[in-house]
Design a protein around this motif. Structure first.
Motif, PDB file in Angstrom:
ATOM      1  N   PRO A   1       6.063   2.707  -4.698  1.00 45.19           N
ATOM      2  CA  PRO A   1       6.675   1.824  -3.078  1.00 45.19           C
ATOM      3  C   PRO A   1       6.386   3.162  -2.205  1.00 45.19           C
ATOM      4  N   LEU A   2       6.198   3.915  -2.003  1.00 41.87           N
ATOM      5  CA  LEU A   2       5.645   4.394  -0.676  1.00 41.87           C
ATOM      6  C   LEU A   2       4.733   4.051  -0.018  1.00 41.87           C
ATOM      7  N   SER A   3       3.994   3.035  -0.602  1.00 41.15           N
ATOM      8  CA  SER A   3       2.204   2.151  -0.242  1.00 41.15           C
ATOM      9  C   SER A   3       3.494   1.391   1.040  1.00 41.15           C
ATOM     10  N   VAL A   4       4.564   0.944   0.024  1.00 42.10           N
ATOM     11  CA  VAL A   4       5.285  -0.888   0.146  1.00 42.10           C
ATOM     12  C   VAL A   4       6.430  -0.012   1.733  1.00 42.10           C
ATOM     13  N   LEU A   5       6.968   1.430   1.699  1.00 42.21           N
ATOM     14  CA  LEU A   5       7.182   1.421   3.034  1.00 42.21           C
ATOM     15  C   LEU A   5       6.455   1.795   3.801  1.00 42.21           C
ATOM     16  N   ALA A   6       5.595   2.463   3.654  1.00 44.73           N
ATOM     17  CA  ALA A   6       4.599   3.056   4.808  1.00 44.73           C
ATOM     18  C   ALA A   6       4.285   1.862   5.943  1.00 44.73           C
ATOM     19  N   TYR A   7       4.176   0.510   4.965  1.00 39.14           N
ATOM     20  CA  TYR A   7       3.487  -0.794   5.401  1.00 39.14           C
ATOM     21  C   TYR A   7       5.305  -1.509   6.153  1.00 39.14           C
ATOM     22  N   ALA A   8       5.640  -1.928   5.393  1.00 39.51           N
ATOM     23  CA  ALA A   8       7.242  -1.478   6.458  1.00 39.51           C
ATOM     24  C   ALA A   8       7.395  -0.885   7.439  1.00 39.51           C
ATOM     25  N   ILE A   9       6.956   0.162   7.935  1.00 37.90           N
ATOM     26  CA  ILE A   9       7.846   0.634   8.691  1.00 37.90           C
ATOM     27  C   ILE A   9       6.863   0.335   9.586  1.00 37.90           C
TER      28      ILE A   9
END
Length: 324
Positions: free
Chosen positions: A52-60
């Protein structure tokens, strides 16, 4: 996506994973072997937080594209992480799960279609999340199987039909590579934990849902056929044996291979990944454009699975209550 961006993401995910290891070690977030475990060493739990942190990083970095999906993912990941650490009330956990699924449906704009498709989608999403959670029991299986699925989805997105962001697929793939470095080994440094198995299931369901909605082709569900088959028939066999299907167990076929037959975890994981790879190749070559071929592939795979399982475990063990 440039090579510089890919390398930057990769380094970021390594750093995040190593930082998490320090936190987990400090707060004793570990997995101790018990009667239903397939491992024998105390190991850090929750290494799958990187998904989930990888998706959050991409989203940011990309203006929060797919905002409902990202919010749903973070909600279901957070409650799963807390469930790794604490004993949560089932109503709270299930409530957050349902909320996350509804957010996913908003992302798909699913509420504009007939109710029975919404029901089918609900069953698909919940079943996939539970299957991933059930199957996460030996080194390498969750990370390796998921990486194969992401690679296949990337190939479809690039070579067959565009349905999502290739950059996001690459970012998730890099997170899986980092996780596999620490998990896909004889002595794993970490396990995915509920936060890992649930979040990567949610991510993969999102991509496959996007693919099915774009192509109007249900055959792509077969990208999860190996997990689906093992989970469905394990539940069925337990039901036939009049066992409580909600209790913890070691009844999956992969658990039989690793625990009873003594196969190495990595070998069993490779068997499952290789089986799904073969299915993916056949699906893309002959079955994806022909529903009859897809049904034949499904029936053939199920028949082969049942033949092997009954051959190795026997009818008595699988179907008889209280059989040893």
């Amino acid at each position: 996506m440039s090579y510089t961006s890919l390398i930057s993401y990769f380094i970021l995910f390594i750093v995040l994973e190593l930082v998490y290891f320090k936190i987990a070690d400090r707060f004793n977030i570990i997995d101790k072997p018990n009667h239903r475990s397939s491992h024998t060493r105390v190991t850090i739990r929750g290494g799958g937080v990187i998904f989930p942190l990888s998706v959050l990083a991409y989203a940011i970095l990309h203006g929060f594209e797919n905002v409902y999906f990202v919010i749903g993912l973070m909600a279901i990941s957070t409650i799963s992480f807390l469930d790794d650490i604490l004993t949560l009330n089932n109503k709270i956990r299930l409530g957050i799960h349902l909320t996350s699924v509804l957010l996913l449906f908003f992302q798909w704009d699913l509420f504009s279609i007939s109710w029975y498709w919404i029901l089918a989608a609900l069953i698909f999403v919940i079943a996939t999340i539970n299957a991933y959670n059930f199957m996460d029991g030996i080194n390498g299986i969750t990370g390796g199987y998921s990486l194969l699925t992401i690679i296949t989805l990337y190939y479809i997105n690039e070579k067959v039909t565009r349905f999502t962001s290739s950059e996001l697929l690459l970012v998730v793939g890099l997170a899986l590579l980092v996780f596999n470095f620490f998990n896909f080994r004889t002595k794993a440094k970490c396990f995915a934990g509920d936060v890992g198995s649930v979040s990567i299931a949610f991510i993969i369901v999102f991509f496959i849902g996007e693919l099915i909605l774009t192509t109007q082709n249900l055959s792509y569900i077969l990208l999860l056929l190996v997990y689906g088959t093992d989970t469905a028939f394990t539940v069925l066999f337990r039901k036939i044996r009049r066992e409580n299907i909600f209790e913890a167990h070691r009844s999956h076929f992969y658990q039989y291979l690793s625990n009873q037959l003594g196969y190495a975890h990595i070998l069993v994981s490779c068997i499952y990944i290789s089986a799904q790879l073969l299915i993916n190749i056949l699906l893309l070559r002959i079955a994806v454009t022909d529903i009859l071929s897809a049904c034949c592939l499904l029936a053939l795979c199920i028949a082969f699975y049942l033949f092997i399982r009954f051959k190795l475990e026997g009818f008595k063990k699988l179907l008889t209550p209280n059989a040893s």
